[in-house]
Design an enzyme around this catalytic site. Structure first.
Site, short mmCIF file in Angstrom:
data_model
loop_
_atom_site.label_atom_id
_atom_site.label_comp_id
_atom_site.label_asym_id
_atom_site.label_seq_id
_atom_site.Cartn_x
_atom_site.Cartn_y
_atom_site.Cartn_z
N PHE A 1 13.37 -2.58 -0.68
CA PHE A 1 12.71 -2.50 1.01
C PHE A 1 13.32 -1.02 1.21
CE2 PHE A 1 17.01 -3.66 0.70
CZ PHE A 1 17.33 -2.69 1.67
N LYS B 1 0.92 -1.06 -0.29
CA LYS B 1 -0.02 0.45 0.30
C LYS B 1 0.84 1.23 0.00
CE LYS B 1 -4.20 -1.47 2.27
NZ LYS B 1 -5.21 -1.63 2.95
N CYS C 1 1.35 1.59 4.56
CA CYS C 1 1.04 0.71 4.53
C CYS C 1 -0.27 0.07 4.98
CB CYS C 1 2.04 -0.39 5.02
SG CYS C 1 3.44 0.03 5.23
N TRP D 1 6.08 6.46 2.64
CA TRP D 1 6.78 7.56 2.60
C TRP D 1 8.35 7.32 2.02
CZ3 TRP D 1 11.06 9.25 5.53
CH2 TRP D 1 11.08 10.57 5.08
N ALA E 1 9.63 -0.80 6.21
CA ALA E 1 8.35 -1.68 5.57
C ALA E 1 8.90 -2.22 3.64
CB ALA E 1 8.02 -0.76 4.96
N ILE E 2 8.09 -3.14 3.20
CA ILE E 2 9.06 -4.16 1.74
C ILE E 2 7.93 -3.87 1.41
CG2 ILE E 2 9.77 -6.81 1.08
CD1 ILE E 2 11.19 -6.95 3.77
N GLY E 3 7.94 -3.66 -0.44
CA GLY E 3 7.24 -3.80 -0.89
C GLY E 3 7.53 -4.15 -2.66
#
Length: 266
Positions: free
Chosen positions: A198, A76, A215, A79, A184-186
């Site tokens: 990441f 999602k 997220c 920043w 965060a990981i996407g």
């Protein structure tokens, strides 16, 4: 093609605009698919920018219409900006691709990095990324003078922390002793090659996260390495540590294709 290559694109005054880094990702991705280069990790800082993965809901974006770049990764909205180390591992994986295993390897490298600084982090079931766990609910301080029995987040699915003051802000989750995400990981996988990756909060101003629902998670917050350690930590200090753990995890992983369970014929 063996080995893992690191490319330090730019930090501080040389921070890399998001679109420039995205274009470079696509160029490196194409070269990796053709086996022209080895697996490559792009490392950099971005100027302040919000990016939204494919699952971002409209009500998770900034309320003041701050521009958001929509991207083709999973996850999602988040920043990126100064004080945050961003890594884009572009790695060829065996097919059928095991996306979850790739995410777990990135988490592992960052968990090891935090451990080297004496900070215990972990995974949270159902939530990707690297987390600092909060205190048990019954021992946390009351929010806004109210007992947890009256915490609106427990009963109101539409509760919006952006409209309810600093006591609910994601950046203050540490003061509330709640779970808070430090990395965060996407990712996206195209043609068997990974993209995106990441973001590791080293020493950013986490108030940037207060303008969104980071997220898409309303009942937890964000953390930074410097904030958790209570001392200054720089990107330059952390960079070689992250590289070392990524190299160890990604080069030594036994890559296997995802197991596909076949339904027995009736």
């Amino acid at each position: 093609m063996s080995g893992l290559r690191f490319v330090r694109m730019g930090f501080g005054a040389d921070a890399v605009e998001y679109q420039e880094a995205w274009d470079e990702q696509r160029r490196v991705h194409a070269a990796r698919f053709e086996d022209e280069i080895p697996d490559t990790v792009l490392l950099l800082e971005h100027p302040p920018v919000y990016t939204a993965g494919r699952r971002t809901a409209d009500n998770e974006r900034p309320l003041d219409s701050t521009p958001v770049i929509d991207v083709d990764r999973g996850g999602k909205i988040t920043w990126h900006g100064p004080g945050q180390l961003v890594g884009y591992p572009i790695q060829k994986l065996p097919r059928p691709v095991d996306v979850v295993a790739h995410v777990r390897r990135l988490e592992d490298a960052l968990i090891r990095t935090c451990a080297e600084y004496g900070l215990e982090t972990t995974r949270v079931e159902g939530r990707s990324g690297v987390w600092v766990l909060g205190d048990p609910v019954e021992t946390r301080p009351a929010i806004g003078g109210l007992s947890l029995d009256f915490d609106p987040r427990l009963t109101d699915e539409e509760f919006d922390p952006r409209l309810n003051g600093p006591e609910y802000a994601p950046s203050n989750a540490g003061q509330r002793r709640e779970d808070r995400k430090i990395a965060a990981i996407g990712i996206r996988v195209a043609k068997g090659v990974t993209m995106h990756g990441f973001s590791f909060n080293v020493n950013p101003d986490n108030k940037w996260f207060d303008r969104i629902i980071p997220c898409g998670i309303r009942d937890a917050g964000v953390a930074s390495l410097a904030g958790e350690l209570g001392r200054d930590v720089t990107i330059g200090e952390v960079l070689p540590v992250v590289e070392r753990h990524l190299k160890d995890v990604l080069e030594n992983a036994e890559l296997k294709p995802r197991v596909i369970e076949k339904t027995p014929a009736a």
